[in-house]
Design a protein around this motif. Structure first.
Motif, PDB file in Angstrom:
ATOM      1  N   ILE A  82      -2.537  -8.577  -7.273  1.00  0.00           N
ATOM      2  CA  ILE A  82      -1.842  -7.106  -8.010  1.00  0.00           C
ATOM      3  C   ILE A  82      -3.739  -6.510  -6.712  1.00  0.00           C
ATOM      4  CG2 ILE A  82      -2.874  -5.338  -9.775  1.00  0.00           C
ATOM      5  CD1 ILE A  82      -0.619  -7.361 -10.105  1.00  0.00           C
ATOM      6  N   LYS A  83      -3.126  -5.471  -6.053  1.00  0.00           N
ATOM      7  CA  LYS A  83      -3.991  -4.751  -5.698  1.00  0.00           C
ATOM      8  C   LYS A  83      -4.540  -2.964  -6.615  1.00  0.00           C
ATOM      9  CE  LYS A  83      -5.116  -2.221  -0.691  1.00  0.00           C
ATOM     10  NZ  LYS A  83      -4.230  -1.463  -0.251  1.00  0.00           N
ATOM     11  N   TRP A  84      -5.852  -3.263  -6.536  1.00  0.00           N
ATOM     12  CA  TRP A  84      -5.977  -2.187  -7.347  1.00  0.00           C
ATOM     13  C   TRP A  84      -7.581  -1.282  -6.731  1.00  0.00           C
ATOM     14  CZ3 TRP A  84      -4.943  -0.591 -12.099  1.00  0.00           C
ATOM     15  CH2 TRP A  84      -5.414   0.679 -13.133  1.00  0.00           C
ATOM     16  N   LEU A  85      -7.440  -0.044  -6.496  1.00  0.00           N
ATOM     17  CA  LEU A  85      -8.071   0.590  -5.318  1.00  0.00           C
ATOM     18  C   LEU A  85      -8.981  -0.280  -4.353  1.00  0.00           C
ATOM     19  CD1 LEU A  85      -9.793   2.189  -8.358  1.00  0.00           C
ATOM     20  CD2 LEU A  85      -8.252   2.616  -7.247  1.00  0.00           C
ATOM     21  N   GLY A  86      -8.400  -1.110  -3.819  1.00  0.00           N
ATOM     22  CA  GLY A  86      -8.950  -1.781  -2.825  1.00  0.00           C
ATOM     23  C   GLY A  86      -8.677  -3.141  -2.686  1.00  0.00           C
ATOM     24  N   LEU A  87      -9.229  -3.690  -3.893  1.00  0.00           N
ATOM     25  CA  LEU A  87      -9.437  -4.958  -4.636  1.00  0.00           C
ATOM     26  C   LEU A  87      -8.105  -5.866  -5.249  1.00  0.00           C
ATOM     27  CD1 LEU A  87     -11.867  -6.717  -5.984  1.00  0.00           C
ATOM     28  CD2 LEU A  87     -11.501  -5.493  -7.996  1.00  0.00           C
TER      29      LEU A  87
ATOM     30  N   THR B 274      -4.387   8.350  -2.659  1.00  0.00           N
ATOM     31  CA  THR B 274      -4.283   7.019  -2.183  1.00  0.00           C
ATOM     32  C   THR B 274      -4.343   5.761  -3.270  1.00  0.00           C
ATOM     33  OG1 THR B 274      -5.033   6.669  -0.099  1.00  0.00           O
ATOM     34  CG2 THR B 274      -4.987   5.296  -0.202  1.00  0.00           C
ATOM     35  N   SER B 275      -5.361   5.906  -4.860  1.00  0.00           N
ATOM     36  CA  SER B 275      -5.716   4.889  -5.437  1.00  0.00           C
ATOM     37  C   SER B 275      -4.657   5.155  -7.033  1.00  0.00           C
ATOM     38  CB  SER B 275      -7.221   6.074  -6.617  1.00  0.00           C
ATOM     39  OG  SER B 275      -8.015   5.473  -5.242  1.00  0.00           O
ATOM     40  N   LEU B 276      -3.790   6.396  -7.225  1.00  0.00           N
ATOM     41  CA  LEU B 276      -2.735   6.153  -7.873  1.00  0.00           C
ATOM     42  C   LEU B 276      -1.471   6.182  -7.049  1.00  0.00           C
ATOM     43  CD1 LEU B 276      -3.383   9.987  -8.789  1.00  0.00           C
ATOM     44  CD2 LEU B 276      -3.639   8.733  -9.305  1.00  0.00           C
ATOM     45  N   GLU B 277      -1.147   5.695  -5.708  1.00  0.00           N
ATOM     46  CA  GLU B 277      -0.262   5.240  -4.932  1.00  0.00           C
ATOM     47  C   GLU B 277      -0.630   3.831  -5.671  1.00  0.00           C
ATOM     48  OE1 GLU B 277       2.213   6.818  -1.212  1.00  0.00           O
ATOM     49  OE2 GLU B 277      -0.012   5.891  -0.699  1.00  0.00           O
ATOM     50  N   ASN B 278      -1.508   3.015  -5.093  1.00  0.00           N
ATOM     51  CA  ASN B 278      -1.403   1.590  -5.163  1.00  0.00           C
ATOM     52  C   ASN B 278      -2.209   1.865  -6.844  1.00  0.00           C
ATOM     53  OD1 ASN B 278      -1.045   1.291  -2.163  1.00  0.00           O
ATOM     54  ND2 ASN B 278      -3.326   1.637  -1.898  1.00  0.00           N
TER      55      ASN B 278
END
Length: 390
Positions: free
Chosen positions: A4-9, A154-158
């Motif tokens: 799971i990619k969460w805000l670059g994490l 970008t955060s919402l898209e991911n």
């Protein structure tokens, strides 16, 4: 196992095949600020819980109230869409200024009660208005509002959400009047944004405070570089661009260390900026906003508009991307306003007896015809199209 990619994490979420209960293993991260390990631990717990809930399909609006003492509670309910039966602490560690906690959660997801969730909603993420441009003078960060909006998009898209974002942050907007009384605004801007982005929902924002507060360094420590505390206050408001109704509004605020020299010019798009304490504080706000939007938009309906009318045939601004299918039955509604005793205009929608059937599907549009193949009386361009359940 899924990544799971969460805000670059990237966090690993593991679950069982048991249809009644699912075990999720989630790792949350947080930054230790000013040596406050306890606060970082609570933030990491919140991050871990939220990731597991998002992945399980539960809503997360009440996570904030669950952080304190969460490891000692046996049952926790999340917005009646899922239940955490048990939480186990797997590990916790600190590396430099990052605190990480891994939890194992036993989640009983409940059946989703919102028929609207079977369709996709689109939300236009607009460029935030910088209310006090003079506050951006230190660092010459006059584009920070655009950079923050792009970062939020970008955060919402991911993130797995009830709505998909569309980028509309390249155009500057004046949105102050949207944050006053509920009906003290014009629909023209909402109409323009929804038409150009083909999004039903519109997220507007303004940054109210970027002021630099007190200096952190000791004046006698002349060998040290100057560091300051910088504020960040932002307002958000969500509108339905189809009915022009204000749906949700909230303000957020934080602060972070501004480590740059007074005369230094900062690139707000650089990784260097977002890696600072101030950049991370803004990222935390964007993450919290993501949680809140997910809770707000989970059960909102997917609606569209009529773009073109030709006898019994119409073109609408909904298509495959929204979840439409060949043969789908649609209702038509008129949007109007009622005026109350105080003179306020109240949104009002009237669903007609006319129904449509989808005959041609495209990604962002569709062709529909009258079910009885007769001309549609009193139907106009921009009338609302409502989706019936599948």
């Amino acid at each position: 196992m899924a990544n799971i990619k969460w805000l670059g994490l990237v966090s690993a979420i593991v679950f069982s095949n048991n249809s009644l209960a699912q075990w999720f293993e989630s790792t949350g991260h947080a930054t230790v600020k000013n040596g406050d390990t306890s606060q970082a631990k609570s933030a990491a717990i919140k991050d871990a819980i939220t990731q597991a809930l998002v992945f399980s399909g539960a809503r997360v609006s009440s996570v904030q109230t669950l952080v304190d003492g969460v490891l000692t509670q046996d049952q926790l309910k999340i917005s009646s869409h899922g239940e955490i039966q048990k939480i186990e602490l797997i590990s916790e560690n600190r590396h430099n200024d990052t605190y990480a906690i891994t939890l194992r959660l036993d989640i009983f997801p409940q059946a989703e009660e919102c028929p609207a969730n079977q369709y996709t909603k689109f939300i236009a993420v607009t460029q935030s208005q910088l209310a006090n441009r003079e506050q951006a003078r230190m660092g010459q960060i006059f584009d920070v509002n655009k950079a923050i909006s792009e970062h939020l998009y970008t955060s919402l898209e991911n993130t797995q959400m009830a709505a998909k974002p569309t980028a509309y942050y390249n155009l500057p907007l004046r949105v102050d009047h949207f944050f006053t009384q509920q009906y003290d605004y014009s629909n023209a801007l909402l109409e323009e944004i929804t038409s150009r982005s083909n999004s039903q929902y519109v997220l507007l924002s303004r940054i109210r405070d970027l002021s630099v507060n007190h200096k952190i360094n000791n004046d006698y420590a002349f060998w040290q570089d100057d560091s300051f505390k910088r504020a960040y206050k932002v307002d958000y408001v969500l509108f339905d661009g189809t009915t022009y109704e204000k749906l949700w509004q909230k303000s957020y605020q934080t602060e972070g260390i501004w480590p740059y020299k007074k005369t230094e010019i900062i690139d707000v798009y650089s990784d260097r900026f977002w890696a600072t304490d101030y950049g991370k504080a803004i990222t935390d706000i964007n993450q919290t906003l993501t949680y809140d939007l997910q809770a707000v938009m989970a059960c909102l309906p997917t609606q569209g508009k009529i773009l073109h009318i030709e006898n019994d045939r119409l073109i609408i601004n909904l298509g495959k991307a929204h979840g439409l299918e060949q043969g789908q039955i649609l209702n038509i509604a008129h949007h109007n306003y009622l005026t109350d005793a105080q003179g306020n205009k109240l949104p009002h929608k009237i669903t007609t007896l006319n129904q449509l059937k989808v005959t041609q599907l495209y990604q962002q549009s569709a062709v529909a015809i009258s079910i009885d193949q007769q001309p549609l009386p009193n139907i106009q361009i921009n009338d609302i199209v409502e989706l019936a359940g599948k």
